[in-house]
Enzyme design. Structure first.
Site, PDB file in Angstrom:
ATOM      1  N   GLU A 148       0.880  -1.161   0.000  1.00 39.28           N
ATOM      2  CA  GLU A 148       0.000   0.000   0.000  1.00 39.28           C
ATOM      3  C   GLU A 148       0.918   1.212   0.000  1.00 39.28           C
ATOM      4  O   GLU A 148       1.678   1.414   0.945  1.00 39.28           O
ATOM      5  CB  GLU A 148      -0.792  -0.044   1.307  1.00 39.28           C
ATOM      6  CG  GLU A 148      -2.226   0.396   1.200  1.00 39.28           C
ATOM      7  CD  GLU A 148      -2.901   0.218   2.543  1.00 39.28           C
ATOM      8  OE1 GLU A 148      -3.181  -0.926   2.931  1.00 39.28           O
ATOM      9  OE2 GLU A 148      -3.112   1.233   3.226  1.00 39.28           O
ATOM     10  N   ASP A 181      -5.255   9.523  10.022  1.00 39.35           N
ATOM     11  CA  ASP A 181      -3.939   9.046  10.422  1.00 39.35           C
ATOM     12  C   ASP A 181      -3.444   9.669  11.711  1.00 39.35           C
ATOM     13  O   ASP A 181      -3.691  10.838  11.996  1.00 39.35           O
ATOM     14  CB  ASP A 181      -2.933   9.314   9.297  1.00 39.35           C
ATOM     15  CG  ASP A 181      -3.148   8.366   8.136  1.00 39.35           C
ATOM     16  OD1 ASP A 181      -3.049   7.149   8.358  1.00 39.35           O
ATOM     17  OD2 ASP A 181      -3.450   8.839   7.026  1.00 39.35           O
TER      18      ASP A 181
END
Lengths: 259, 398
Positions: free
Chosen positions: A45, A56
């Site tokens: 990824e 995040d």
């Protein structure tokens, strides 16, 4: 058979590694991809850095800031990724990032270039399901790109089934509440019940568990409940301040995959 | 049927702007709010409690004051809507009072908020103290420095102020941190967003709670001028909550000119500005599609304004839409012009405005209003919190 389907059909306990393109150095993207796969990563990824990554935690925020300061952007990334399939011919590769840079690049052009360099799928966490179906699905499909969706402990069964019907890749099970790289361990019993509940739904797609998985113990635990797991922040942390990032990345993967 | 500017579509769109671009982790939170806010707000018991608090706690209705010396200077008829007289010193509390009642009805036991200048943080900490709910306010590290008195006020009110150290360390980053907190605490926590920004239903929810400003203006104007409708309504815009409230009940009255005043910082094209309507392009910020200051690669750029309440790189999707279709006019005012307006209002009317509000006042000379026109300026906040900035710039003020 496409690369994603082939990987899930031929392997067990898949390790999907996330890294931020342009971190730690601008031109680490392809060497890192090659090193991760050679050491045993089953899926890659590649993070497209964004200034405001809402889903995040601090580690990926930090790597994104460094990557942007290094000069990473989508034109640079696509130029680098022209070497992707020479470096990792068989491994499924997904681009992960936020919608705004993709919108500004142009969704169709983004998909065209992603497909041309051999990308298999896209993870855009802030692309809502309704918008995806109405405005994006057709373009993604035209270029053979699989959308991967996130599922959380709060996602309803009805919505999980809808997400399952919209992808041909895998479902990304967020391990518990929180952003990526979380350090607080969720209650093991509650977590196991959640994973079992999802497993019992007999979904069409395989599942990978992500968020907060940092080491071999966490990886092995996740593999008891799903086809594999995704590790991102722990890998990024391992690459901080190292002289040879690809060698360190390989060492990290071997530590997870050790028998 | 005539279309209304007030109501977004069921998916939260005003024209091409709005929506709810949130990660799946936030979907249940936002969906819970979206499916319930209108019903809860329509409940007579909710309204009774809200109206009671607005009257007895916030101090509403706020006066509409005819500023005669200012009017003489600009040769037009100027009224000031005195939101600076609200409890805690700004319009922000209209929203937090409503949202805390909503949070209680949703069964939430913990409140989070973001703040730029600190006014929304103080207004949130205040209602949390009133209701006995724990409160965490995220604030950019740089804003904590330049708005230290508000940090102290929040702490005195029992809130925990958490420093946002990512990115530009201002309002945008504080908002990111609040959203991340909400992702980590999806069940027990309500996020009281402070402006008409964020994912649907927030822009509509906050606009409805601030709409009390224009609701009162109409009644007060009728009493003072014989007409509910002024010729101009002027308000400053960062995210745009006070402007949304001041415009709301005039949105569908085309003869009323709506003027949104942005912060030009050192000058719109100086590279140090927060004039989003000029410098922004459509993009996604904090879960909403709107005009957004960004670089050519879609990275959100750092806005600048001397005023901590206006340096937001986006504007609410309602305002982006009003600008696009020409329903609102946008004017950009520099730091220097805003400081001059602080001095002017202080001397002419004995009112020291907040630096954000001063941007709206500084636009008075650019409206083209005539002697028979009625102009309402939304005096969104008082200047106490900006005293340190004013002291540093005393040479421009005296």
């Amino acid at each position: 058979m496409d690369r994603i389907k082939h990987a899930f059909a031929s392997k067990h306990n898949l390790l999907n590694t996330y890294f931020t393109a342009g971190y730690p150095s601008l031109h680490d993207t392809i060497p890192l991809a090659k090193a991760l796969v050679e050491a045993g990563a089953d899926i890659l990824e590649i993070g497209m850095p964004f200034s405001d990554p809402l889903a995040d935690g601090p580690i990926i925020q930090g790597s994104s800031s460094v990557a942007l300061a290094n000069g990473m952007n989508l034109p640079v990334l696509f130029e680098q990724l022209k070497g992707l399939r020479a470096a990792v011919p068989e491994t499924p590769v997904l681009l992960m990032g936020y919608l705004n840079p993709v919108m500004q690049f142009g969704v169709e052009e983004f998909c065209r270039q992603a497909a041309a360099v051999g990308v298999d799928g896209l993870i855009l966490p802030d692309l809502p399901l309704d918008e995806y179906e109405e405005f994006y699905q057709e373009t993604f499909q035209k270029y053979g790109l699989n959308a991967v969706f996130l599922i959380t402990p709060q996602t309803s069964e009805e919505r999980i089934r809808r997400l399952d019907s919209l992808t041909e890749a895998f479902l990304y099970l967020v391990s518990g509440p929180g952003t990526t790289g979380g350090t607080t361990q969720p209650d093991a019993e509650i977590q196991a019940k959640y994973f079992e509940r999802i497993a019992a739904l007999n979904l069409r797609n395989p599942r990978l568990i992500g968020f907060g998985i940092a080491d071999k113990a966490g990886f092995d635990r996740a593999c008891q409940h799903a086809e594999g797991a995704i590790i991102g922040s722990a890998l990024i942390r391992a690459l901080e301040d190292v002289a040879d990032a690809p060698a360190e990345a390989a060492r990290f993967v071997r530590s997870i995959k050790a028998a | 049927m005539t279309t209304s500017y007030k109501q977004p579509t069921t998916r939260g769109y005003y024209g091409q702007f709005g929506g709810a671009f949130v990660p799946e982790m936030l979907f249940p939170n936002v969906e819970e709010l979206r499916t319930q806010y209108l019903e809860i707000m329509a409940d007579p018991a909710f309204q009774a409690e809200l109206q009671g608090l607005l009257r007895d706690y916030v101090g509403r209705p706020t006066p509409l004051f005819e500023a005669k010396r200012l009017s003489a200077k600009y040769n037009t008829r100027i009224f000031l809507k005195r939101e600076d007289l609200c409890h805690t010193g700004a319009h922000k509390i209209n929203n937090t009072v409503g949202q805390i009642l909503l949070a209680k009805r949703l069964g939430k036991t913990r409140i989070i908020a973001e703040t730029g200048a600190g006014q929304h943080g103080v207004a949130t900490a205040t209602v949390c103290a009133l209701m006995g709910l724990p409160c965490v306010v995220y604030m950019g590290a740089i804003d904590m420095e330049r708005q230290a008195p508000n940090v102290a006020r929040m702490r005195l009110l029992g809130a925990e102020v958490r420093r946002a150290t990512s990115g530009s360390q201002t309002l945008k980053d504080a908002t990111n941190e609040a959203i991340r907190d909400w992702i980590a605490n999806p069940v027990d926590t309500h996020y009281i967003i402070g402006s008409v920004v964020g994912p649907h239903p927030y822009p509509d929810l906050v606009a409805r709670l601030q709409a009390v400003i224009s609701e009162e203006m109409r009644k007060q104007l009728l009493e003072k001028t014989g007409s509910e409708l002024p010729d101009f309504v002027v308000a400053c815009v960062g995210g745009g909550s006070n402007a949304a409230g001041a415009f709301y009940h005039f949105l569908d009255e085309p003869e009323v000119r709506l003027v949104a005043v942005e912060a030009a910082g050192h000058g719109v094209h100086s590279g140090h500005s927060a004039a989003t309507s000029v410098l922004g392009k459509p993009g996604i910020i904090h879960g909403s599609k709107t005009l957004l200051m960004q670089d050519e690669h879609g990275q959100i750029t750092e806005p600048y304004s001397l005023s901590a309440g206006l340096d937001y790189p986006g504007i609410g999707p309602l305002h982006a839409y009003l600008g696009e279709v020409g329903r609102a006019e946008f004017i950009a005012i520099t730091d220097e012009e805003a400081l001059a307006a602080v001095a002017e209002l202080s001397r002419l009317e004995g009112i020291i405005p907040a630096l954000e509000t001063a941007h709206a006042l500084a636009a008075l000379g650019q409206l083209g209003a005539g002697p028979d026109d009625v102009v309402v300026v939304n005096l969104s906040g008082r200047g106490d919190k900006d005293l340190e900035t004013y002291l540093k710039n005393m040479d421009k003020l005296i």
